[in-house]
Design an enzyme around this catalytic site. Structure first.
Site, PDB file in Angstrom:
ATOM      1  N   ASP A 283      31.303  38.121  38.925  1.00  0.00           N
ATOM      2  CA  ASP A 283      32.098  39.265  38.539  1.00  0.00           C
ATOM      3  C   ASP A 283      33.077  38.860  37.249  1.00  0.00           C
ATOM      4  O   ASP A 283      33.256  37.662  36.920  1.00  0.00           O
ATOM      5  CB  ASP A 283      33.068  39.648  39.480  1.00  0.00           C
TER       6      ASP A 283
ATOM      7  N   GLU B 197      34.398  36.954  42.872  1.00  0.00           N
ATOM      8  CA  GLU B 197      35.248  35.531  43.287  1.00  0.00           C
ATOM      9  C   GLU B 197      36.754  35.902  42.849  1.00  0.00           C
ATOM     10  O   GLU B 197      37.587  35.192  43.357  1.00  0.00           O
ATOM     11  CB  GLU B 197      34.773  34.347  42.179  1.00  0.00           C
ATOM     12  N   GLU B 198      36.916  36.676  41.875  1.00  0.00           N
ATOM     13  CA  GLU B 198      38.272  37.067  41.371  1.00  0.00           C
ATOM     14  C   GLU B 198      39.368  37.495  42.286  1.00  0.00           C
ATOM     15  O   GLU B 198      40.511  37.350  42.413  1.00  0.00           O
ATOM     16  CB  GLU B 198      38.184  37.667  40.133  1.00  0.00           C
TER      17      GLU B 198
ATOM     18  N   HIS C   5      41.195  34.367  31.678  1.00  0.00           N
ATOM     19  CA  HIS C   5      42.003  35.416  31.931  1.00  0.00           C
ATOM     20  C   HIS C   5      42.861  35.937  30.630  1.00  0.00           C
ATOM     21  O   HIS C   5      43.548  36.854  30.835  1.00  0.00           O
ATOM     22  CB  HIS C   5      42.990  35.341  33.037  1.00  0.00           C
TER      23      HIS C   5
HETATM   24 ZN   LIG Z   1      39.104  33.771  36.990  1.00  0.00          ZN
HETATM   25 ZN   LIG Z   2      36.461  31.746  37.527  1.00  0.00          ZN
END
Ligand SMILES: [Zn+2]
Ligand SMILES: [Zn+2]
Length: 392
Positions: A80, A138-139, A364
């Protein structure tokens, strides 16, 4: 890279970069990895592997049988992207406004596809089976648990699991491997306090939720500073405080939101109870009512010591002893922790920062990008870890 015999040809390495860039240009956020999982499934089919799709919503699971009997090892890549608008001016820049592979999951997916292709052509290298797990979401947490609930660790039962993350806090060529707790648990809390609205000039007629929450923000810090062993790190961060609509009105309700992080599983298990006690105690003191919503994103990521030794030995083969970084930890979290809670394994960090090329922005960040030479290092380390495990 050390002077090791390299596994991947120049054409293989070009493909690792091509797939990574294709994914990078078409980022999809959690549980919306439709194009991504189709690309993964199509590539697996093209090399003669029949994948299971729609696992844990948008995940893909595949298996490669070795020519000899043995154990089953799971290799995991997350797929993702993030809701961030990319600011890099590169040819492979995100083509979806407001979405970006700003954590490097495009790299992980490409690496695992590269391993799939290699292993499909070298089944004789495998004593046992390799399960390939392409995980969604995952995020936001939940992707790993969804795949586990959908049978990722069953039939055949998985004996060990390995995964990696490209790592911008670490220079290209370095590999970080930590036995035991490596990444923190991630919890999210929201506290809504209801008091009684009143005119700001007549506080005695109301119950002020703002004052109550102001005290609660302070009181919650006592969980980190007074309640838990100072040698076992805990972070409590209140990151949102919402209240009121005018200078002369005491509002009826107000709320805060934030996160707490820790490495110790025992402390993690007790945390909701501690929060509940402090929240209700403070609310009571100010004559307000409080509700606590405690959302457990993921548990601590704990690497098994024996599996970590295998991964470390594999990484030494690839980057040399001098480039191994031992024992680093981060208060960031990872839902690979769900796999490591069920089976022994190790989560490995592959250095991807290159200051000379200005590839220095962290995970990020809208200018996040990696030195793509980390793809080969990651693929070699994961492949060699898997081989060592199946041969051990
Ligand atoms: Zn991340
Ligand atoms: Zn990651």
């Amino acid at each position: 890279m050390t002077t090791l015999t390299r596994t991947f040809s120049e054409a293989d390495l070009r493909e690792l970069v091509e797939v990574r860039r294709d994914l990078h240009m078409h980022p999809e956020i959690a549980f919306a990895e439709v194009r991504t999982s189709k690309l993964v499934a199509d590539r697996l089919k093209a090399i003669g592997i029949t994948p299971r799709t729609g696992v844990g919503k948008t995940g893909v699971l595949a298996m490669i049988e070795g020519t000899r009997p043995g154990r089953t090892v799971l290799l995991r890549a997350d797929m993702d992207a993030l809701p961030i608008h990319e600011e890099n001016e590169v040819p492979y820049r995100s083509q979806s406004a407001g979405k970006m592979h700003a954590c490097g999951h495009d790299c992980h997916t490409s690496i695992l596809l590269g391993l799939a292709k290699h292993l499909a052509q070298h089944r004789d290298e495998i004593a046992g089976r390799v399960k390939l797990c392409f995980q969604p979401a995952e995020e936001i947490g939940g992707g790993a648990n969804g795949m586990i609930a959908d049978g990722a660790l069953d039939d055949p039962k998985v004996d060990a699991a390995f995964g990696l993350h490209v790592w911008q806090d670490l220079d290209l060529g370095k590999v970080l491997i930590t036995p035991g707790p490596f990444m923190a648990a991630v919890d999210e809390f929201t506290v809504t306090v209801t008091g009684k609205g009143a005119h700001a000039a007549q506080p005695q007629m109301g119950r002020d939720p703002v004052l109550c929450l102001a005290h609660l923000v302070t009181a919650l810090q006592s969980i980190a500073s007074r309640e838990t062993d100072p040698l076992k790190e805990v972070v409590v961060s209140v990151t949102q405080f919402h209240a009121g609509s005018a200078f002369n009105i005491i509002p009826e309700t107000a709320w805060i939101n934030g996160t707490c992080r820790m490495f110790d599983t025992e402390i993690w298990e007790e945390m909701p109870e501690r929060f509940e006690r402090v929240v209700q105690g403070v609310a009571d003191a100010y004559g307000c009512k409080a509700t606590l919503d405690f959302n457990r994103h993921n548990r601590p990521t704990v690497n098994d010591p024996a599996m970590t030794r295998l991964a470390r030995a594999a990484a030494v083969e690839v980057v040399g002893e001098a480039n191994i970084v031992d024992g680093g930890r981060t208060m960031g979290g990872e839902d690979f922790s769900s796999f490591l809670h069920k089976v022994p394994g190790c989560f490995i960090a592959i250095g991807s920062r290159n200051t000379a090329k200005n590839l220095v922005y962290g995970h990020h960040h809208p200018k996040f990008d990696v030195d793509e030479a980390c793809l080969e290092i990651g693929a070699e380390v994961l492949l060699r870890t898997m081989r060592r495990y199946l041969a051990s």
